[in-house]
Structures are given as C-alpha cells and as structure tokens.
Design a protein around this motif. Structure first.
Motif, short mmCIF file in Angstrom:
data_model
loop_
_atom_site.label_atom_id
_atom_site.label_comp_id
_atom_site.label_asym_id
_atom_site.label_seq_id
_atom_site.Cartn_x
_atom_site.Cartn_y
_atom_site.Cartn_z
N GLY A 332 27.33 37.04 32.82
CA GLY A 332 26.53 38.21 32.20
C GLY A 332 27.44 39.46 32.27
N TRP A 333 28.08 39.14 33.48
CA TRP A 333 29.15 40.66 33.14
C TRP A 333 30.03 40.37 31.76
CZ3 TRP A 333 33.90 40.89 37.07
CH2 TRP A 333 34.15 42.25 36.97
N ASP A 334 30.78 41.45 31.16
CA ASP A 334 31.00 41.76 29.86
C ASP A 334 32.63 42.56 30.13
OD1 ASP A 334 30.37 44.11 30.54
OD2 ASP A 334 30.00 45.65 28.67
N TYR A 335 32.61 42.75 31.37
CA TYR A 335 34.05 43.80 31.26
C TYR A 335 34.93 42.67 31.20
CZ TYR A 335 36.71 47.42 33.18
OH TYR A 335 37.71 48.93 33.04
N PRO A 336 35.00 41.28 31.82
CA PRO A 336 36.67 41.14 31.48
C PRO A 336 36.51 40.20 30.28
CG PRO A 336 34.74 40.05 33.79
CD PRO A 336 34.38 40.97 33.13
N LEU A 337 35.52 39.59 29.75
CA LEU A 337 36.14 39.72 27.71
C LEU A 337 35.96 40.19 27.97
CD1 LEU A 337 35.15 37.54 26.32
CD2 LEU A 337 32.82 38.47 26.02
N TYR A 338 35.61 41.91 28.29
CA TYR A 338 36.19 43.10 27.15
C TYR A 338 38.18 43.52 27.33
CZ TYR A 338 36.72 47.99 26.18
OH TYR A 338 37.48 49.46 25.72
N ILE A 339 38.30 42.93 28.83
CA ILE A 339 39.35 43.14 29.04
C ILE A 339 40.66 42.23 28.47
CG2 ILE A 339 41.44 43.28 30.59
CD1 ILE A 339 40.05 45.75 30.40
N GLU A 340 39.88 41.51 28.15
CA GLU A 340 40.90 39.72 27.80
C GLU A 340 40.64 40.05 25.54
OE1 GLU A 340 39.62 34.83 26.04
OE2 GLU A 340 38.43 35.85 28.28
N ALA A 341 39.74 40.71 25.58
CA ALA A 341 40.01 41.12 23.56
C ALA A 341 41.31 42.37 23.56
CB ALA A 341 38.66 42.05 23.46
N GLN A 342 41.12 43.07 24.93
CA GLN A 342 42.06 43.62 25.52
C GLN A 342 44.01 43.32 25.42
OE1 GLN A 342 41.86 46.98 27.87
NE2 GLN A 342 41.13 47.91 27.16
N LEU A 343 43.48 42.19 26.34
CA LEU A 343 44.58 41.65 25.73
C LEU A 343 45.24 41.03 24.87
CD1 LEU A 343 43.41 39.11 28.87
CD2 LEU A 343 45.38 41.36 28.84
N TYR A 344 44.09 40.40 23.65
CA TYR A 344 44.95 39.97 22.28
C TYR A 344 45.26 41.17 21.60
CZ TYR A 344 41.93 35.63 23.88
OH TYR A 344 41.63 35.24 24.07
N GLU A 345 44.68 42.77 22.03
CA GLU A 345 44.89 44.06 20.73
C GLU A 345 46.15 43.97 21.19
OE1 GLU A 345 43.67 48.24 20.41
OE2 GLU A 345 42.05 46.90 21.07
N GLN A 346 46.47 43.92 22.70
CA GLN A 346 47.81 44.84 23.52
C GLN A 346 49.08 43.35 22.69
OE1 GLN A 346 47.55 45.32 27.40
NE2 GLN A 346 50.29 45.61 27.28
N SER A 347 48.85 42.15 23.43
CA SER A 347 49.94 41.76 22.79
C SER A 347 49.82 41.65 21.36
CB SER A 347 49.78 40.39 22.35
OG SER A 347 50.20 39.00 22.79
N ALA A 348 49.47 41.79 20.36
CA ALA A 348 49.48 42.40 18.74
C ALA A 348 50.42 42.76 18.37
CB ALA A 348 48.25 41.91 17.53
N ARG A 349 49.75 44.42 19.23
CA ARG A 349 50.32 45.94 19.22
C ARG A 349 51.98 45.64 19.71
NH1 ARG A 349 47.85 47.80 22.01
NH2 ARG A 349 45.64 48.85 20.21
#
Length: 428
Positions: A332-349
């Motif tokens: 239920g903690w949303d922060y790890p998933l939020y950072i995972e999304a950042q990983l994908y975004e940063q990787s694409a960038r």
C-alpha cells in the motif's frame, strides 16, 4: 488501649505545635525513645502539612531522622520534606545570614543521611549537596565542581537534572582560562542538555557562545572525544555535529568507532550509510544499507534507500528489485512504485526519442497511473507526470504504420532497455 495511646500522642503533638515559638535555632535531640520520636514525627508532618516552614519545623524533622534514620522505612519521604522546609526557610526574606549559614550546614548534614536512607533520591541529594556547597557555602570552585561531577558520575537518577547540569556548566563557563579545559567541559555539558531539551533555544545559544564559529565548535567536539576516546556519547555528539556541518567525511571516524563498539545499533548504520553516500563511497554505502537490512529485514526504509542509491549509480534493474522488496514489506506504500516509474522515465530520457523510447515513456505513464489509483501521498504528483508525458508516448499513426493493433502487447526492446523485460499495451 493501643488506639487510645495513639490518640494521646497525636493530641500531645498538636498541643506542642500550637505552643512552640516559630523561630528557634536548629538544635536537635539524639536520645529520644520510640514514643518521643513518634511525637516529633507527628509535630513535623503536621507542620509540613500546614506549610509551617520554620526552624522549629526543621528541628522536629531532624529529631526524627537523628534518632530513627530509617523512620517507617522512609515510607513518608521525610528527608525530602525536611529538605523542602530548609529551602523555604532559606529563601525567606526574614532569614538572617547567620541562620542561612546554619541552614547550609544542616542541609549538608541531611543529605549525607538522605543518601544512605533514601536511596531512590540519592542522586538528587548528591546534586543538591553540590548546589549548597557552591551557592550557600561559597565553597572553593574545585570542591563544588567535584561534588557536581560525583553526582552525575553516580549513575543515579537526578530530579530536575537539567537544572543541575546547567549549574555545573555555568561554573565551568564562568571560570574559563588558558590553563584549564573548562571551555570544553562547559561545551560537553551544554551539548548534553541540548539533546535533552532540543526545543530550548537557550542551550544552542550557550553552545554557540563558546566558539567563534561552527568549525571551531566541531573542532572542540573532536578534541573532547579524543581526550576520552572510549566515550560513546562524545563520539556520537561529534558525529552528529559533523553531519550538521555537512562534513560527512569527518563523521565517518566516530561512526565507525560506534559501530565497532555497538554493531547492532540501527541508527549508527543509518548515519554511516548516508555519510558514505554523501562522499561518493557508493560501495561502502551499499554494504552499510545491506547490513541494515540484515538487522531489520522488515524495515522498508532500508530497501528503499538502497534502491535510491542504486538508482543514482545508474543500476536501474537492481534499484527496481529493491523498490519491489520495499513495496512487499509495506503493502500500500505508493512511493516505491512512484520511483519505479521515474526509473522508466529517466531511462527513456537518457536514450532518445524513437518509437522504442516512446514505449518506455508509455510504461512510465502506465506506472504513474497505478500510483495515482493508489490514492496515496504521491497520487497528485503521479497524475502530474501522466499529463507531462502525454506528448512523449506513441501516437496512433505510429502504431498504424507499424501495423500494431489496438490492445496489442508490445515487448520493450532496445539497447538501453534490456533490463526492463516488460511489455506495454497499445492504446489508441
């Protein structure tokens, strides 16, 4: 008969209380029998109850403890009550200097007995002894300091400890000279008090006044620890101040010492992991965070912090694995998933803006949407990222030219993305 005898004693006590003068010298008896002691006790407690704070009352109390030092197994805390009366009489404007001198001697006598017969209050009596020596008896500086130091070194609980610590710190501060270490001694005590009362700005002010600047203050703390190298409290204080000054490199030494002495203390490992990370020693930071995980396998923060470290190191796959572990520990903690999304975004960038890159942006968007649906702390931020990336995902034309159907699962490929190993669904 027993009840009648008790009533007679109490009646006698009350009669004597009413008849005695209020101001007499301290002159207690030491040859009273048990009944006489009971009378004296009745007189004292009745006077104390009605706040008859006078020399006469002190005499009655002393008559009790001098003849029966362990009166009623100290059930009624008589030593503390006599002490209270002594202080009240001392501060009375009608009390002469001669009487004050008597009171000081009496207090010191009382404390010696109280230390023995009221052991729960031993530390407080020791601290009060130091106070009386310094403030009332004007004893030599070294004698007063020694008495305070003995009280704090006893390991006994001291009521109103901050007050007496401040008294000792003040003695050191007021007598700083080139040929003594009182500046450092005062600093040590004010630092301790500041830890005890972190919201009291007075102690931080006292600390700052003892040094020219933060660097000198840090140097004082280092010298204080070095002069007593096995003192964990001083090592911890020095480490914390290094961190406060953002001198993370210097913080490593005391933290390593503390861990060597107490390898199971979580806070030491947290601080040293953070310090290693700040100075760029990622391998040692990783090792420290893994030690934390071994010590506290159910602590989500250790997994999460290690994930952030791997993220900063560019090891996105490992970072994601620790984010997922953090999420499993804390559902239920949303922060790890939020950072995972950042990983994908940063990787694409980091890679480009071709169709394969846009698929990774789409994966980031879908992950941010999951965060938003969790309605947690980062839901709003996740929704903002979804909107911000709306122009970075594949268009319907790009799907059409590649003959990709709506809803078709597409494997993410590309030289930058072999770590992802996921698919996305075409939506247009």
């Amino acid at each position: 008969m027993k009840l009648l005898k008790t009533l007679s004693v109490l009646l006698l006590a009350f009669t004597i209380l009413k008849a005695n003068p209020s101001k007499i010298n301290i002159n207690f008896a030491d040859t009273l029998d048990a009944n006489a002691v009971l009378v004296e006790a009745s007189l004292f407690f009745e006077a104390y109850k009605i706040k008859q704070y006078e020399m006469w009352t002190i005499n009655k109390g002393l008559n009790v403890v001098n003849n029966d030092p362990n009166f009623q197994n100290n059930k009624y805390k008589i030593y503390r009550k006599i002490d209270k009366v002594i202080f009240e009489v001392y501060k009375d404007s009608a009390t002469t200097d001669e009487m004050k001198n008597q009171l000081a001697d009496t207090a010191l006598y009382l404390y010696e007995k109280g230390i023995k017969y009221d052991p729960e209050y031993k530390g407080t009596f020791m601290a009060k002894k130091a106070y009386v020596l310094n403030e009332w008896k004007k004893a030599p500086l070294e004698e007063a300091i020694a008495a305070y130091e003995e009280a704090f070194a006893s390991g006994q609980e001291i009521s109103n400890e901050v007050y007496y610590l401040a008294q000792l710190a003040g003695l050191y501060e007021d007598n700083i000279a080139d040929d003594n270490d009182y500046q450092m001694q005062a600093l040590d005590i004010y630092l301790k008090i500041a830890d005890m009362e972190p919201d009291n700005a007075l102690w931080q002010s006292k600390i700052k006044n003892l040094a020219e600047d933060d660097n000198q203050l840090q140097d004082f703390m280092k010298k204080s620890w070095y002069s007593d190298k096995e003192n964990s409290e001083k090592a911890w204080t020095y480490a914390k101040y290094c961190k406060r000054n953002q001198d993370y490199k210097s913080a490593i030494e005391p933290l390593k010492f503390l861990i060597e002495k107490n390898p199971d203390v979580i806070n030491y490992w947290k601080e040293i992991a953070s310090a290693y990370q700040k100075i760029g020693k990622s391998d040692l930071a990783v090792k420290s965070y893994k030690e934390l995980i071994d010590l506290q396998p159910k602590n989500r923060d250790s997994y999460f912090n290690l994930a952030l470290l791997y993220k900063d190191m560019g090891q996105f796959s490992v970072a994601r694995s620790y984010l997922q572990k953090a999420a499993r520990v804390s559902p239920g903690w949303d922060y790890p998933l939020y950072i995972e999304a950042q990983l994908y975004e940063q990787s694409a960038r980091n890679c480009g803006f071709e169709f394969e890159d846009k698929l990774v942006y789409l994966l980031a968007v879908e992950t941010y949407k999951k965060v938003a649906r969790m309605e947690g702390v980062h839901a709003s931020q996740a929704a903002d990222r979804v909107n911000a990336l709306s122009g970075s995902i594949p268009t319907s034309e790009e799907y059409f030219f590649r003959k990709i159907k709506n809803g078709q699962e597409i494997k993410i490929n590309g030289k930058c993305y072999d770590w992802i190993n996921k698919t996305v669904s075409a939506k247009f």
